[in-house]
Design a protein around this motif. Structure first.
Motif, PDB file in Angstrom:
ATOM      1  N   MET A  65     -23.759  -9.462   2.644  1.00 34.46           N
ATOM      2  CA  MET A  65     -22.624  -9.342   3.539  1.00 34.46           C
ATOM      3  C   MET A  65     -21.449  -8.708   2.803  1.00 34.46           C
ATOM      4  N   THR A  66     -20.708  -7.947   3.497  1.00 37.94           N
ATOM      5  CA  THR A  66     -19.544  -7.269   2.932  1.00 37.94           C
ATOM      6  C   THR A  66     -18.402  -8.259   2.719  1.00 37.94           C
ATOM      7  N   GLU A  67     -17.779  -8.172   1.555  1.00 38.02           N
ATOM      8  CA  GLU A  67     -16.585  -8.962   1.249  1.00 38.02           C
ATOM      9  C   GLU A  67     -15.372  -8.129   1.635  1.00 38.02           C
ATOM     10  N   VAL A  68     -14.466  -8.709   2.429  1.00 41.02           N
ATOM     11  CA  VAL A  68     -13.261  -8.000   2.861  1.00 41.02           C
ATOM     12  C   VAL A  68     -12.042  -8.741   2.319  1.00 41.02           C
ATOM     13  N   ALA A  69     -11.190  -8.030   1.604  1.00 45.90           N
ATOM     14  CA  ALA A  69      -9.970  -8.605   1.048  1.00 45.90           C
ATOM     15  C   ALA A  69      -8.770  -7.806   1.534  1.00 45.90           C
ATOM     16  N   PHE A  70      -7.775  -8.511   2.025  1.00 54.07           N
ATOM     17  CA  PHE A  70      -6.523  -7.889   2.430  1.00 54.07           C
ATOM     18  C   PHE A  70      -5.501  -8.102   1.318  1.00 54.07           C
ATOM     19  N   HIS A  71      -4.939  -7.018   0.810  1.00 48.51           N
ATOM     20  CA  HIS A  71      -3.849  -7.073  -0.154  1.00 48.51           C
ATOM     21  C   HIS A  71      -2.582  -6.856   0.657  1.00 48.51           C
ATOM     22  N   LEU A  72      -1.812  -7.929   0.816  1.00 55.70           N
ATOM     23  CA  LEU A  72      -0.686  -7.956   1.758  1.00 55.70           C
ATOM     24  C   LEU A  72       0.663  -7.801   1.071  1.00 55.70           C
ATOM     25  N   ASN A  73       1.626  -7.271   1.813  1.00 53.68           N
ATOM     26  CA  ASN A  73       3.014  -7.129   1.366  1.00 53.68           C
ATOM     27  C   ASN A  73       3.132  -6.272   0.106  1.00 53.68           C
ATOM     28  N   VAL A  74       2.370  -5.202   0.078  1.00 59.05           N
ATOM     29  CA  VAL A  74       2.402  -4.276  -1.052  1.00 59.05           C
ATOM     30  C   VAL A  74       3.682  -3.455  -0.945  1.00 59.05           C
ATOM     31  N   GLY A  75       4.501  -3.514  -1.981  1.00 57.05           N
ATOM     32  CA  GLY A  75       5.775  -2.798  -1.965  1.00 57.05           C
ATOM     33  C   GLY A  75       5.588  -1.301  -2.093  1.00 57.05           C
ATOM     34  N   ASP A  76       5.408  -0.806  -3.298  1.00 60.84           N
ATOM     35  CA  ASP A  76       5.174   0.617  -3.548  1.00 60.84           C
ATOM     36  C   ASP A  76       3.670   0.844  -3.489  1.00 60.84           C
ATOM     37  N   ARG A  77       3.201   1.241  -2.323  1.00 61.29           N
ATOM     38  CA  ARG A  77       1.760   1.332  -2.078  1.00 61.29           C
ATOM     39  C   ARG A  77       1.074   2.321  -3.014  1.00 61.29           C
ATOM     40  N   THR A  78       1.681   3.466  -3.258  1.00 59.32           N
ATOM     41  CA  THR A  78       1.057   4.471  -4.114  1.00 59.32           C
ATOM     42  C   THR A  78       0.926   3.961  -5.547  1.00 59.32           C
ATOM     43  N   ALA A  79       1.975   3.366  -6.085  1.00 60.83           N
ATOM     44  CA  ALA A  79       1.913   2.826  -7.449  1.00 60.83           C
ATOM     45  C   ALA A  79       0.872   1.709  -7.540  1.00 60.83           C
ATOM     46  N   TYR A  80       0.830   0.857  -6.521  1.00 64.26           N
ATOM     47  CA  TYR A  80      -0.144  -0.229  -6.504  1.00 64.26           C
ATOM     48  C   TYR A  80      -1.566   0.328  -6.480  1.00 64.26           C
ATOM     49  N   LEU A  81      -1.800   1.329  -5.651  1.00 59.98           N
ATOM     50  CA  LEU A  81      -3.126   1.930  -5.557  1.00 59.98           C
ATOM     51  C   LEU A  81      -3.543   2.590  -6.867  1.00 59.98           C
ATOM     52  N   CYS A  82      -2.619   3.220  -7.554  1.00 58.74           N
ATOM     53  CA  CYS A  82      -2.939   3.820  -8.851  1.00 58.74           C
ATOM     54  C   CYS A  82      -3.425   2.751  -9.825  1.00 58.74           C
ATOM     55  N   ARG A  83      -2.743   1.616  -9.872  1.00 59.45           N
ATOM     56  CA  ARG A  83      -3.160   0.521 -10.763  1.00 59.45           C
ATOM     57  C   ARG A  83      -4.513  -0.048 -10.329  1.00 59.45           C
ATOM     58  N   LEU A  84      -4.679  -0.239  -9.029  1.00 58.64           N
ATOM     59  CA  LEU A  84      -5.927  -0.780  -8.495  1.00 58.64           C
ATOM     60  C   LEU A  84      -7.104   0.156  -8.793  1.00 58.64           C
ATOM     61  N   ARG A 119     -17.894  -4.144  -0.802  1.00 59.17           N
ATOM     62  CA  ARG A 119     -16.522  -4.658  -0.800  1.00 59.17           C
ATOM     63  C   ARG A 119     -15.582  -3.687  -0.101  1.00 59.17           C
ATOM     64  N   ILE A 120     -14.716  -4.245   0.733  1.00 54.34           N
ATOM     65  CA  ILE A 120     -13.677  -3.464   1.411  1.00 54.34           C
ATOM     66  C   ILE A 120     -12.337  -4.087   1.047  1.00 54.34           C
ATOM     67  N   ILE A 121     -11.391  -3.243   0.681  1.00 53.60           N
ATOM     68  CA  ILE A 121     -10.025  -3.698   0.409  1.00 53.60           C
ATOM     69  C   ILE A 121      -9.105  -3.013   1.403  1.00 53.60           C
ATOM     70  N   GLU A 122      -8.378  -3.821   2.148  1.00 49.76           N
ATOM     71  CA  GLU A 122      -7.370  -3.339   3.098  1.00 49.76           C
ATOM     72  C   GLU A 122      -6.011  -3.505   2.418  1.00 49.76           C
ATOM     73  N   VAL A 123      -5.267  -2.431   2.300  1.00 48.56           N
ATOM     74  CA  VAL A 123      -3.958  -2.474   1.651  1.00 48.56           C
ATOM     75  C   VAL A 123      -2.891  -2.399   2.738  1.00 48.56           C
ATOM     76  N   VAL A 124      -2.090  -3.468   2.850  1.00 51.37           N
ATOM     77  CA  VAL A 124      -1.099  -3.588   3.922  1.00 51.37           C
ATOM     78  C   VAL A 124       0.284  -3.733   3.308  1.00 51.37           C
ATOM     79  N   GLY A 125       1.190  -2.837   3.680  1.00 49.74           N
ATOM     80  CA  GLY A 125       2.563  -2.906   3.199  1.00 49.74           C
ATOM     81  C   GLY A 125       3.359  -3.970   3.934  1.00 49.74           C
ATOM     82  N   SER A 126       4.629  -4.045   3.646  1.00 47.26           N
ATOM     83  CA  SER A 126       5.478  -5.069   4.263  1.00 47.26           C
ATOM     84  C   SER A 126       6.245  -4.549   5.473  1.00 47.26           C
ATOM     85  N   GLU A 127       6.088  -3.262   5.811  1.00 49.24           N
ATOM     86  CA  GLU A 127       6.791  -2.721   6.976  1.00 49.24           C
ATOM     87  C   GLU A 127       6.183  -3.304   8.253  1.00 49.24           C
TER      88      GLU A 127
END
Length: 143
Positions: free
Chosen positions: A1-20, A104-112
């Motif tokens: 089964m696929t694992e789904v994780a939501f990364h919530l309230n990401v401030g600077d999405r591009t910087a966060y994605l680079c680190r991830l 694995r699926i990662i959903e990246v959600v900002g705070s807007e």
């Protein structure tokens, strides 16, 4: 089964994605980042501009096939070739893409507000499909 994780309230999405993506690359994961041009273009630029010694090899989905096959990270606006993906990072508004196919699926959600509401909609769709997502609230972390 696929694992789904939501990364919530990401401030600077591009910087966060680079680190991830750097973390995933160092672990040897094959990652596909799915999103529209408005999120993929700045991410592509940022990955090219990372500090010396922190470069993350990547390609665009429109690159030549031999380049995509050798790239641990592919950025694209369309669904990937699933057989080559360990992790799907979803920056698009669509949900359930890859469920049951990719581990694995990662959903990246900002705070807007608009992004949070779309994230809630995707959360509900995963639950309706029988997948129980996990939440990682990043509101207290830097960037």
């Amino acid at each position: 089964m696929t694992e789904v994780a939501f990364h919530l309230n990401v401030g600077d999405r591009t910087a966060y994605l680079c680190r991830l993506l750097r973390k995933a690359y160092l672990k040897g994961s094959r990652v596909y980042v799915l999103g529209g041009a408005s999120s993929i273009d700045p991410l592509d630029r940022a990955l090219w501009l990372m500090a010396q010694g922190e470069f993350v090899p990547h390609a665009r989905s429109g690159s030549a096939e031999h380049v995509r096959r050798r790239s641990p990270i592919v950025l694209g606006e369309h669904e990937p070739e699933w057989a080559q993906v360990d992790v799907l990072i979803n920056l698009s508004d669509q949900a359930l893409c890859g469920v049951g196919v990719v581990p694995r699926i990662i959903e990246v959600v900002g705070s807007e507000p608009g992004g949070r509401e779309k994230g809630r909609d995707r959360w509900r769709l995963y639950r309706q499909a029988g997948v129980e997502p996990t939440a990682h609230d990043l509101s207290g972390s830097v960037a």
